[in-house]
Design an enzyme around this catalytic site. Structure first.
Site, PDB file in Angstrom:
ATOM      1  N   ARG A  65     -36.521  22.860 -50.350  1.00  0.00           N
ATOM      2  CA  ARG A  65     -35.173  23.394 -50.598  1.00  0.00           C
ATOM      3  C   ARG A  65     -34.623  24.155 -49.407  1.00  0.00           C
ATOM      4  O   ARG A  65     -33.403  24.262 -49.231  1.00  0.00           O
ATOM      5  CB  ARG A  65     -35.172  24.228 -51.884  1.00  0.00           C
ATOM      6  CG  ARG A  65     -35.386  23.349 -53.118  1.00  0.00           C
ATOM      7  CD  ARG A  65     -35.405  24.161 -54.392  1.00  0.00           C
ATOM      8  NE  ARG A  65     -36.559  25.006 -54.521  1.00  0.00           N
ATOM      9  CZ  ARG A  65     -37.703  24.650 -55.100  1.00  0.00           C
ATOM     10  NH1 ARG A  65     -37.830  23.447 -55.606  1.00  0.00           N
ATOM     11  NH2 ARG A  65     -38.720  25.491 -55.163  1.00  0.00           N
ATOM     12  N   GLU A 102     -52.982  30.686 -55.651  1.00  0.00           N
ATOM     13  CA  GLU A 102     -53.747  31.313 -56.730  1.00  0.00           C
ATOM     14  C   GLU A 102     -55.134  30.656 -56.832  1.00  0.00           C
ATOM     15  O   GLU A 102     -56.156  31.317 -56.934  1.00  0.00           O
ATOM     16  CB  GLU A 102     -52.959  31.133 -58.027  1.00  0.00           C
ATOM     17  CG  GLU A 102     -53.338  32.107 -59.102  1.00  0.00           C
ATOM     18  CD  GLU A 102     -52.452  31.911 -60.326  1.00  0.00           C
ATOM     19  OE1 GLU A 102     -51.422  31.215 -60.217  1.00  0.00           O
ATOM     20  OE2 GLU A 102     -52.820  32.463 -61.372  1.00  0.00           O
TER      21      GLU A 102
HETATM   22  P1  AMP Z   1     -44.464  31.829 -52.375  1.00  0.00           P
HETATM   23  O1  AMP Z   1     -45.282  31.182 -51.291  1.00  0.00           O
HETATM   24  O2  AMP Z   1     -45.307  32.332 -53.522  1.00  0.00           O
HETATM   25  O3  AMP Z   1     -43.520  32.890 -51.841  1.00  0.00           O
HETATM   26  O4  AMP Z   1     -43.596  30.684 -53.038  1.00  0.00           O
HETATM   27  C1  AMP Z   1     -42.427  30.307 -52.442  1.00  0.00           C
HETATM   28  C2  AMP Z   1     -42.118  28.841 -52.646  1.00  0.00           C
HETATM   29  O5  AMP Z   1     -42.307  28.423 -53.989  1.00  0.00           O
HETATM   30  C3  AMP Z   1     -40.663  28.584 -52.298  1.00  0.00           C
HETATM   31  O6  AMP Z   1     -40.573  27.390 -51.547  1.00  0.00           O
HETATM   32  C4  AMP Z   1     -39.970  28.498 -53.626  1.00  0.00           C
HETATM   33  O7  AMP Z   1     -39.001  27.489 -53.593  1.00  0.00           O
HETATM   34  C5  AMP Z   1     -41.065  28.165 -54.641  1.00  0.00           C
HETATM   35  N1  AMP Z   1     -41.021  29.025 -55.841  1.00  0.00           N
HETATM   36  C6  AMP Z   1     -41.913  29.996 -56.182  1.00  0.00           C
HETATM   37  N2  AMP Z   1     -41.599  30.565 -57.352  1.00  0.00           N
HETATM   38  C7  AMP Z   1     -40.469  29.957 -57.784  1.00  0.00           C
HETATM   39  C8  AMP Z   1     -39.625  30.111 -58.934  1.00  0.00           C
HETATM   40  N3  AMP Z   1     -39.878  31.011 -59.897  1.00  0.00           N
HETATM   41  N4  AMP Z   1     -38.544  29.320 -59.019  1.00  0.00           N
HETATM   42  C9  AMP Z   1     -38.260  28.420 -58.055  1.00  0.00           C
HETATM   43  N5  AMP Z   1     -39.006  28.221 -56.956  1.00  0.00           N
HETATM   44  C10 AMP Z   1     -40.108  28.969 -56.816  1.00  0.00           C
END
Ligand code: AMP
Length: 181
Positions: A65, A102
């Site tokens: 995205r 995780e």
């Molecule tokens: P993180 O590495 O945990 O910060 O996860 C970020 C990535 O996961 C990004 O590319 C987000 O698009 C996706 N992501 C994580 N949680 C969500 C959520 N609740 N809704 C939509 N996309 C999410």
């Protein structure tokens, strides 16, 4: 500057899907920002205004995205766009970075020549959302490893309770357009 009303239009355009992709996660669906010309326009105008005087050389977007917002912004700013992709998708020689999930780990990659040899290229990192910050932290490291300087990391929204922004601030300033989602 986004007015309160602009901010509300963008926020209201984000669709929330409970229990996707697994129970307990509330997925923030930005497809309903993209298909809403007013909300998408307000958001991109705001990003253009914020970044037009920052002497950026490139915008780097995170798979997938981040590509949409990043490519549109790069075009608006008149700079190049660089994709940071999940492992195995980029065809040329890559630099890669692993990060923990995780359960297990994941890996992101960038082309070794992504910044076209521009010395200390000033790069803006962008994605739709920061959660734990693992993906963005790895992506920001990749920018530095491949000769760029991550001048800021930008997200449309953040899940601040997960602490991702705090972690990422150690590498570069973090900006979340809408703040806590
Ligand atoms: P993180 O590495 O945990 O910060 O996860 C970020 C990535 O996961 C990004 O590319 C987000 O698009 C996706 N992501 C994580 N949680 C969500 C959520 N609740 N809704 C939509 N996309 C999410």
């Amino acid at each position: 500057m986004l007015t309160e009303n602009d901010r509300k239009i963008i926020t209201d355009s984000i669709r929330e899907i409970p229990d996707f992709p697994k129970p307990g996660i509330v997925f923030k669906d930005i497809s309903t920002v993209l298909n809403n010309a007013q909300a998408f326009g307000l958001l991109m105008d705001h990003l253009k205004e914020r970044y037009s005087n920052q002497r950026l050389d490139f915008v780097a977007g995170i798979d997938a995205r981040g590509f949409i917002f990043g490519a549109a912004l790069a075009r608006d700013l008149g700079v190049g766009f660089v994709p940071i992709r999940k492992k195995g998708k980029l065809p040329y020689t890559t630099v890669s970075e692993k990060y923990s999930l995780e359960y297990g780990f994941d890996e992101v990659e960038i082309h070794i020549d992504a910044f076209r040899g521009v010395k200390d290229a000033r790069v803006l990192l962008i994605d739709d959302l920061i959660a734990t910050g693992g993906t963005a932290f790895a992506a920001a490291n990749l920018i530095e490893k491949s000769g760029g300087k991550c001048v800021e990391s930008c997200f449309i929204m953040s899940l601040d309770f997960l602490g991702g922004s705090e972690k990422l601030e150690k590498i570069a300033p973090v900006y979340s357009v809408l703040g806590e989602a």
